[in-house]
Design a protein around this motif. Structure first.
Motif, PDB file in Angstrom:
ATOM      1  N   PHE A 138      22.452  18.541 -14.944  1.00 56.64           N
ATOM      2  CA  PHE A 138      21.856  17.993 -13.724  1.00 56.64           C
ATOM      3  C   PHE A 138      21.788  16.476 -13.855  1.00 56.64           C
ATOM      4  CE2 PHE A 138      20.344  22.347 -13.696  1.00 56.64           C
ATOM      5  CZ  PHE A 138      20.470  22.702 -12.356  1.00 56.64           C
ATOM      6  N   THR A 139      22.176  15.776 -12.804  1.00 57.85           N
ATOM      7  CA  THR A 139      22.203  14.317 -12.823  1.00 57.85           C
ATOM      8  C   THR A 139      20.834  13.751 -12.438  1.00 57.85           C
ATOM      9  OG1 THR A 139      22.798  14.108 -10.495  1.00 57.85           O
ATOM     10  CG2 THR A 139      24.605  14.391 -12.080  1.00 57.85           C
ATOM     11  N   THR A 140      20.699  12.441 -12.583  1.00 54.31           N
ATOM     12  CA  THR A 140      19.459  11.802 -12.131  1.00 54.31           C
ATOM     13  C   THR A 140      19.387  11.760 -10.609  1.00 54.31           C
ATOM     14  OG1 THR A 140      20.551   9.661 -12.526  1.00 54.31           O
ATOM     15  CG2 THR A 140      18.968  10.416 -14.178  1.00 54.31           C
ATOM     16  N   ASP A 141      20.507  11.882  -9.914  1.00 59.04           N
ATOM     17  CA  ASP A 141      20.470  12.050  -8.457  1.00 59.04           C
ATOM     18  C   ASP A 141      19.760  13.353  -8.109  1.00 59.04           C
ATOM     19  OD1 ASP A 141      21.686   9.699  -7.755  1.00 59.04           O
ATOM     20  OD2 ASP A 141      23.666  10.570  -7.382  1.00 59.04           O
ATOM     21  N   SER A 142      20.094  14.413  -8.837  1.00 64.25           N
ATOM     22  CA  SER A 142      19.430  15.705  -8.612  1.00 64.25           C
ATOM     23  C   SER A 142      17.947  15.603  -8.931  1.00 64.25           C
ATOM     24  CB  SER A 142      20.079  16.792  -9.476  1.00 64.25           C
ATOM     25  OG  SER A 142      21.405  17.031  -9.070  1.00 64.25           O
ATOM     26  N   THR A 143      17.624  14.871  -9.989  1.00 66.48           N
ATOM     27  CA  THR A 143      16.216  14.649 -10.337  1.00 66.48           C
ATOM     28  C   THR A 143      15.492  13.954  -9.192  1.00 66.48           C
ATOM     29  OG1 THR A 143      16.815  14.402 -12.662  1.00 66.48           O
ATOM     30  CG2 THR A 143      14.641  13.595 -12.003  1.00 66.48           C
ATOM     31  N   ALA A 144      16.110  12.917  -8.651  1.00 67.11           N
ATOM     32  CA  ALA A 144      15.487  12.164  -7.561  1.00 67.11           C
ATOM     33  C   ALA A 144      15.223  13.064  -6.362  1.00 67.11           C
ATOM     34  CB  ALA A 144      16.378  10.988  -7.165  1.00 67.11           C
ATOM     35  N   SER A 145      16.202  13.874  -5.987  1.00 71.27           N
ATOM     36  CA  SER A 145      16.037  14.761  -4.830  1.00 71.27           C
ATOM     37  C   SER A 145      14.944  15.795  -5.081  1.00 71.27           C
ATOM     38  CB  SER A 145      17.367  15.473  -4.525  1.00 71.27           C
ATOM     39  OG  SER A 145      18.362  14.542  -4.189  1.00 71.27           O
ATOM     40  N   LEU A 146      14.984  16.422  -6.253  1.00 69.87           N
ATOM     41  CA  LEU A 146      14.012  17.462  -6.567  1.00 69.87           C
ATOM     42  C   LEU A 146      12.600  16.907  -6.644  1.00 69.87           C
ATOM     43  CD1 LEU A 146      13.350  20.368  -7.343  1.00 69.87           C
ATOM     44  CD2 LEU A 146      13.881  19.779  -9.721  1.00 69.87           C
ATOM     45  N   ARG A 147      12.426  15.806  -7.371  1.00 73.44           N
ATOM     46  CA  ARG A 147      11.090  15.228  -7.508  1.00 73.44           C
ATOM     47  C   ARG A 147      10.559  14.737  -6.158  1.00 73.44           C
ATOM     48  NH1 ARG A 147      10.829  17.890 -11.637  1.00 73.44           N
ATOM     49  NH2 ARG A 147      11.052  17.020 -13.751  1.00 73.44           N
ATOM     50  N   ALA A 148      11.430  14.182  -5.325  1.00 76.40           N
ATOM     51  CA  ALA A 148      11.004  13.722  -4.005  1.00 76.40           C
ATOM     52  C   ALA A 148      10.472  14.885  -3.170  1.00 76.40           C
ATOM     53  CB  ALA A 148      12.169  13.040  -3.285  1.00 76.40           C
ATOM     54  N   ILE A 149      11.159  16.021  -3.257  1.00 75.49           N
ATOM     55  CA  ILE A 149      10.705  17.206  -2.524  1.00 75.49           C
ATOM     56  C   ILE A 149       9.381  17.706  -3.089  1.00 75.49           C
ATOM     57  CG2 ILE A 149      11.249  19.628  -2.030  1.00 75.49           C
ATOM     58  CD1 ILE A 149      14.266  18.685  -2.189  1.00 75.49           C
ATOM     59  N   GLU A 150       9.270  17.716  -4.409  1.00 75.68           N
ATOM     60  CA  GLU A 150       8.057  18.236  -5.059  1.00 75.68           C
ATOM     61  C   GLU A 150       6.832  17.386  -4.738  1.00 75.68           C
ATOM     62  OE1 GLU A 150       9.273  20.511  -9.096  1.00 75.68           O
ATOM     63  OE2 GLU A 150       9.836  18.396  -9.059  1.00 75.68           O
TER      64      GLU A 150
ATOM     65  N   GLY B  22       0.795  -1.225   0.000  1.00 67.73           N
ATOM     66  CA  GLY B  22       0.000   0.000   0.000  1.00 67.73           C
ATOM     67  C   GLY B  22       0.827   1.274   0.000  1.00 67.73           C
ATOM     68  N   VAL B  23       2.120   1.158  -0.255  1.00 69.57           N
ATOM     69  CA  VAL B  23       2.994   2.330  -0.261  1.00 69.57           C
ATOM     70  C   VAL B  23       2.842   3.095  -1.582  1.00 69.57           C
ATOM     71  CG1 VAL B  23       5.410   3.082  -0.207  1.00 69.57           C
ATOM     72  CG2 VAL B  23       4.657   1.199   1.247  1.00 69.57           C
ATOM     73  N   GLU B  24       2.857   4.411  -1.499  1.00 65.07           N
ATOM     74  CA  GLU B  24       2.850   5.242  -2.704  1.00 65.07           C
ATOM     75  C   GLU B  24       4.294   5.346  -3.199  1.00 65.07           C
ATOM     76  OE1 GLU B  24       0.968   8.934  -1.723  1.00 65.07           O
ATOM     77  OE2 GLU B  24      -0.938   7.985  -1.234  1.00 65.07           O
ATOM     78  N   LEU B  25       4.506   4.983  -4.460  1.00 64.95           N
ATOM     79  CA  LEU B  25       5.864   4.787  -4.957  1.00 64.95           C
ATOM     80  C   LEU B  25       6.137   5.574  -6.236  1.00 64.95           C
ATOM     81  CD1 LEU B  25       8.577   3.216  -4.907  1.00 64.95           C
ATOM     82  CD2 LEU B  25       7.400   1.374  -6.120  1.00 64.95           C
ATOM     83  N   ALA B  26       7.206   6.370  -6.200  1.00 67.87           N
ATOM     84  CA  ALA B  26       7.709   7.058  -7.390  1.00 67.87           C
ATOM     85  C   ALA B  26       9.123   6.551  -7.650  1.00 67.87           C
ATOM     86  CB  ALA B  26       7.707   8.569  -7.188  1.00 67.87           C
ATOM     87  N   ILE B  27       9.530   6.550  -8.913  1.00 65.20           N
ATOM     88  CA  ILE B  27      10.824   5.989  -9.290  1.00 65.20           C
ATOM     89  C   ILE B  27      11.555   6.932 -10.245  1.00 65.20           C
ATOM     90  CG2 ILE B  27      12.004   4.043 -10.387  1.00 65.20           C
ATOM     91  CD1 ILE B  27       9.525   2.326  -9.748  1.00 65.20           C
ATOM     92  N   VAL B  28      12.839   7.088 -10.005  1.00 61.40           N
ATOM     93  CA  VAL B  28      13.741   7.760 -10.956  1.00 61.40           C
ATOM     94  C   VAL B  28      14.815   6.758 -11.325  1.00 61.40           C
ATOM     95  CG1 VAL B  28      15.490   9.553 -11.267  1.00 61.40           C
ATOM     96  CG2 VAL B  28      13.340  10.104 -10.110  1.00 61.40           C
TER      97      VAL B  28
ATOM     98  N   ALA C 174      13.818  11.370 -18.147  1.00 65.56           N
ATOM     99  CA  ALA C 174      14.428  12.545 -18.798  1.00 65.56           C
ATOM    100  C   ALA C 174      14.909  13.601 -17.818  1.00 65.56           C
ATOM    101  CB  ALA C 174      13.454  13.168 -19.804  1.00 65.56           C
ATOM    102  N   GLY C 175      15.284  13.175 -16.629  1.00 65.83           N
ATOM    103  CA  GLY C 175      15.835  14.114 -15.657  1.00 65.83           C
ATOM    104  C   GLY C 175      14.874  15.232 -15.327  1.00 65.83           C
ATOM    105  N   ILE C 176      15.418  16.427 -15.088  1.00 60.55           N
ATOM    106  CA  ILE C 176      14.556  17.582 -14.831  1.00 60.55           C
ATOM    107  C   ILE C 176      14.344  18.380 -16.117  1.00 60.55           C
ATOM    108  CG2 ILE C 176      15.251  17.734 -12.415  1.00 60.55           C
ATOM    109  CD1 ILE C 176      16.991  20.139 -13.161  1.00 60.55           C
ATOM    110  N   GLY C 177      14.896  17.863 -17.215  1.00 58.70           N
ATOM    111  CA  GLY C 177      14.691  18.525 -18.502  1.00 58.70           C
ATOM    112  C   GLY C 177      15.753  19.535 -18.857  1.00 58.70           C
ATOM    113  N   ASN C 178      16.799  19.642 -18.037  1.00 57.66           N
ATOM    114  CA  ASN C 178      17.879  20.593 -18.300  1.00 57.66           C
ATOM    115  C   ASN C 178      19.235  19.905 -18.204  1.00 57.66           C
ATOM    116  OD1 ASN C 178      15.669  22.455 -16.614  1.00 57.66           O
ATOM    117  ND2 ASN C 178      16.540  23.431 -18.421  1.00 57.66           N
ATOM    118  N   PRO C 179      20.198  20.347 -19.032  1.00 56.14           N
ATOM    119  CA  PRO C 179      21.539  19.760 -18.961  1.00 56.14           C
ATOM    120  C   PRO C 179      22.250  20.143 -17.666  1.00 56.14           C
ATOM    121  CG  PRO C 179      21.529  21.640 -20.440  1.00 56.14           C
ATOM    122  CD  PRO C 179      20.095  21.393 -20.073  1.00 56.14           C
TER     123      PRO C 179
END
Length: 236
Positions: free
Chosen positions: A137-149, A42-48, A130-135
């Motif tokens: 930035f790594t997928t680690d940055s994507t993971a952190s940003l999306r998790a916060i959002e 029952g966990v809500e799950l997002a993946i990068v 596709a990351g955050i859509g900008n050059p």
């Protein structure tokens, strides 16, 4: 469950399996089963997921490809992996949505924060490609940003190593694993967890990170249940 909403960060290299390139079907199947166990709780799950098994922007520079161009190529590589994972999850009766940092409407939805949260609330697994859509930035940055959002409770970084060590455990047999460590200690000891942008985002937003071995069966499920697995990084 200890965590209601999680963001799982997977490396593209992990999908290579023993082949050294591309997507290994057995590894994809293994990850799918691990994710399904967690979803059934029952966990809500997002993946990068990264794209290093196909292409990395920094590698492109070595053969004369412009860094910005190379980073966009890397973003497309993450989408290939995300589509493969999406297909595998859906074949195993899980509902998913793939959201992209760049517009490719024929393949996936553009990232819209409120829509992503609504998908999670409806029980769908949301995969961010596709990351955050900008050059630059790594997928680690994507993971952190999306998790916060999406207001995730934790970032789970699945790697081939079972946590954060005092030194590289693959090179130093005397390296010791941390069970818990603070963001500040990671800075002071210069430990390699994530790139600095991603790590700082988590620290400033008080978002815990757990580094764990994704290849060990049951680890992901145990983490979500609150068991001590890998290394927990927090503000305290």
């Amino acid at each position: 469950m200890k965590y209601k909403r999680i963001l799982l960060k997977l490396s593209g290299e992990a999908l290579m399996g023993p082949n050294g390139y591309g997507i290994d079907s057995e590894k994809l199947k293994q990850y799918t089963q691990e994710i399904k166990k967690v979803k059934e709780l029952g966990v809500e799950l997002a993946i990068v997921i990264g794209g290093g098994n196909i292409f990395r922007g920094v590698q492109g520079e070595k053969v004369g490809i412009d860094r910005v161009q190379g980073d966009y190529m890397g973003m497309l590589a993450t989408l290939i992996n995300a589509m493969a994972l999406q297909s595998s999850l859906e074949q195993n009766e899980m509902y998913t949505r793939l959201m992209s940092g760049i517009k490719i409407e024929s393949v996936c939805e553009p990232f819209i924060r409120r829509r992503a949260i609504r998908h999670l609330e409806k029980g769908r697994i949301v995969i961010f490609g596709a990351g955050i859509g900008n050059p630059y930035f790594t997928t680690d940055s994507t993971a952190s940003l999306r998790a916060i959002e999406i207001e995730a409770d934790v970032v789970l970084k699945g790697t081939r190593v079972d946590g954060v060590y005092t030194a590289d455990p693959e090179k130093d047999k005397n390296a010791e694993r941390y069970t818990n460590i603070s963001f500040q200690e990671v800075y002071e000891k210069n430990l390699n967890v994530m790139d600095m942008t991603a790590f700082t985002l988590c620290q400033e937003n008080n978002l815990p990170i757990i580094v764990f071995d994704m290849n060990k069966a049951g680890n992901l499920e145990d983490l979500v249940k609150g068991e001590e697995v890998g290394t927990l990084i927090t503000s305290n």
